[in-house]
Design an enzyme around this catalytic site. Structure first.
Site, PDB file in Angstrom:
ATOM      1  N   LYS A 102     -34.640 -52.280  49.953  1.00 24.46           N
ATOM      2  CA  LYS A 102     -34.058 -52.018  51.273  1.00 24.46           C
ATOM      3  C   LYS A 102     -33.578 -50.588  51.381  1.00 24.46           C
ATOM      4  O   LYS A 102     -32.911 -50.140  50.449  1.00 24.46           O
ATOM      5  CB  LYS A 102     -32.898 -52.995  51.436  1.00 24.46           C
ATOM      6  CG  LYS A 102     -32.105 -52.883  52.677  1.00 24.46           C
ATOM      7  CD  LYS A 102     -30.996 -53.899  52.650  1.00 24.46           C
ATOM      8  CE  LYS A 102     -30.072 -53.580  53.795  1.00 24.46           C
ATOM      9  NZ  LYS A 102     -28.735 -53.931  53.578  1.00 24.46           N
ATOM     10  N   LYS A 132     -31.112 -51.050  46.696  1.00 27.01           N
ATOM     11  CA  LYS A 132     -30.575 -50.836  48.041  1.00 27.01           C
ATOM     12  C   LYS A 132     -29.980 -49.441  48.123  1.00 27.01           C
ATOM     13  O   LYS A 132     -28.997 -49.134  47.460  1.00 27.01           O
ATOM     14  CB  LYS A 132     -29.516 -51.896  48.331  1.00 27.01           C
ATOM     15  CG  LYS A 132     -28.805 -51.703  49.660  1.00 27.01           C
ATOM     16  CD  LYS A 132     -27.925 -52.886  50.012  1.00 27.01           C
ATOM     17  CE  LYS A 132     -27.072 -52.579  51.230  1.00 27.01           C
ATOM     18  NZ  LYS A 132     -26.242 -53.717  51.640  1.00 27.01           N
TER      19      LYS A 132
HETATM   20  C1  PBG Z   1     -24.030 -55.778  53.988  1.00 27.14           C
HETATM   21  C2  PBG Z   1     -25.376 -55.474  54.533  1.00 27.14           C
HETATM   22  C3  PBG Z   1     -25.807 -54.353  55.251  1.00 27.14           C
HETATM   23  C4  PBG Z   1     -27.119 -54.609  55.643  1.00 27.14           C
HETATM   24  C5  PBG Z   1     -27.467 -55.852  55.112  1.00 27.14           C
HETATM   25  N1  PBG Z   1     -26.379 -56.356  54.415  1.00 27.14           N
HETATM   26  C6  PBG Z   1     -25.068 -53.148  55.679  1.00 27.14           C
HETATM   27  C7  PBG Z   1     -24.650 -52.161  54.697  1.00 27.14           C
HETATM   28  O1  PBG Z   1     -24.888 -52.290  53.499  1.00 27.14           O
HETATM   29  O2  PBG Z   1     -23.995 -51.231  55.122  1.00 27.14           O
HETATM   30  C8  PBG Z   1     -27.985 -53.717  56.487  1.00 27.14           C
HETATM   31  C9  PBG Z   1     -29.053 -54.407  57.264  1.00 27.14           C
HETATM   32  C10 PBG Z   1     -29.615 -53.622  58.393  1.00 27.14           C
HETATM   33  O3  PBG Z   1     -29.345 -52.420  58.584  1.00 27.14           O
HETATM   34  O4  PBG Z   1     -30.385 -54.216  59.165  1.00 27.14           O
HETATM   35  N2  PBG Z   1     -23.604 -55.000  52.951  1.00 27.14           N
END
Ligand code: PBG
Length: 314
Positions: free
Chosen positions: A238, A185
């Site tokens: 992601k 991520k």
């Molecule tokens: C929580 C989380 C996030 C997303 C999914 N889980 C935000 C982040 O990490 O700031 C992002 C999902 C999206 O942008 O659609 N940590």
């Protein structure tokens, strides 16, 4: 081989089916709540009763699953709303399992929505304390499992959380609750609209001390390896569009299921360009999802899940 629709269908190398799509849902407390998310046209925060109408559509389109994000009424410094038995996510998971047993329920395990500072873990001396956060995440995951989640999906990016969650789930008797780890991520600009939807923007600093540098791919492979060794059942990559190479590289290195998240910013870009008349929305949606599948993702989390399933049905 491309001359007619029949030939193109016959020689198509990549299939997309509703069963491979997962719809994200933002749930809050209360009833009859449906708040449009400004930066994501077509996406809303809903209370559980309203959410069930969306899940009914998802089930009708035979989507593979939904992933739940909670927005609590109040936040604190320990993220206590995240493991509340009566929290929005817990209530939502119970309701979906009861009414739509045919659809898989995934819950996002993170603290950012529940923390007054908006970071994904416990903050000490201005930064996230990795090890102090693990127990809390495990507790949150157990509360989701208790409510009936089929799969818990930690998205916080703390090291060691998969092992902590696995051992807590096993100790509490949730042996068959699976873990989908957000392993690779990036600290991405494409999460911007999500933070609006989940009300989880960090109040200070950013997430670069725990989310990965978008410049790194080998590091992503190490994250995947570590999470699988700790007991992850499936791996998330992601964002999806900017990380097609990562999906491909992870695919080469593991036989575990790979889930790719087409995130909020990817959704918003397509919506914005379509609203300007610059691109054909339906075609762009299908092409982006097919590209993510072609790169090697088994499953795609996307805010376009229902739209895409409707298109596939045509
Ligand atoms: C929580 C989380 C996030 C997303 C999914 N889980 C935000 C982040 O990490 O700031 C992002 C999902 C999206 O942008 O659609 N940590």
């Amino acid at each position: 081989m491309r001359r007619t629709p029949a030939l193109r269908r016959l020689f198509s190398e990549t299939d997309l089916t509703p069963a491979r799509l997962v719809l994200p849902l933002f749930v809050r407390e209360g009833s009859k709540v449906r708040n449009q998310v400004k930066s994501m046209p077509g996406v809303s925060q809903t209370s559980v009763d309203e959410m069930l109408r969306d899940v009914a559509r998802a089930a009708d389109h035979r989507l593979g699953g939904v992933i739940l994000f909670g927005i609590p009424e109040s936040k604190d410094a320990s993220g206590s709303g995240a493991w509340s038995e009566k929290g929005a996510v817990q209530n939502a998971a119970r309701a979906i399992k009861h009414e739509f047993p045919e659809i898989a329920v995934i819950t996002d395990v993170c603290l950012c929505e529940y923390m007054e500072h908006g970071h994904c873990g416990i903050v000490r001396d201005g930064d996230v304390d990795n090890d102090a956060t693990l127990d809390v995440l495990a507790r949150v995951a157990a509360s989701h499992a208790e409510a009936g989640a089929d799969i818990v999906a930690p998205s916080d990016m703390m090291d060691g959380r998969v092992a902590a969650i696995r051992s807590r789930l096993d100790a509490d008797g949730f042996h068959s609750t699976a873990i989908l780890s957000y392993a690779a991520k990036h600290a991405s600009a494409f999460y911007g609209p999500f933070r609006d939807a989940a009300e989880s923007a960090p109040a200070f600093g950013d997430r670069r001390s725990y989310q990965m540098d978008p410049a790194n791919a080998r590091e992503a492979l190490r994250e995947v390896e570590a999470d699988l060794a700790e007991g992850a059942d499936a791996i998330m990559v992601k964002p999806a569009g900017p990380c097609l190479d990562l999906i491909w590289r992870v695919r080469q290195g593991t036989d575990h299921p790979i889930v790719a998240y087409q995130v909020s910013g990817e959704y918003a870009m397509i919506k914005a360009a379509a609203a300007l008349g610059s691109i054909d929305e339906k075609a762009a949606v299908m092409e982006s999802l097919t590209g993510i599948r072609r790169a090697g993702a088994d499953i795609i989390v996307t805010y376009f899940a229902i739209e895409a399933a409707a298109r596939l049905r045509e």
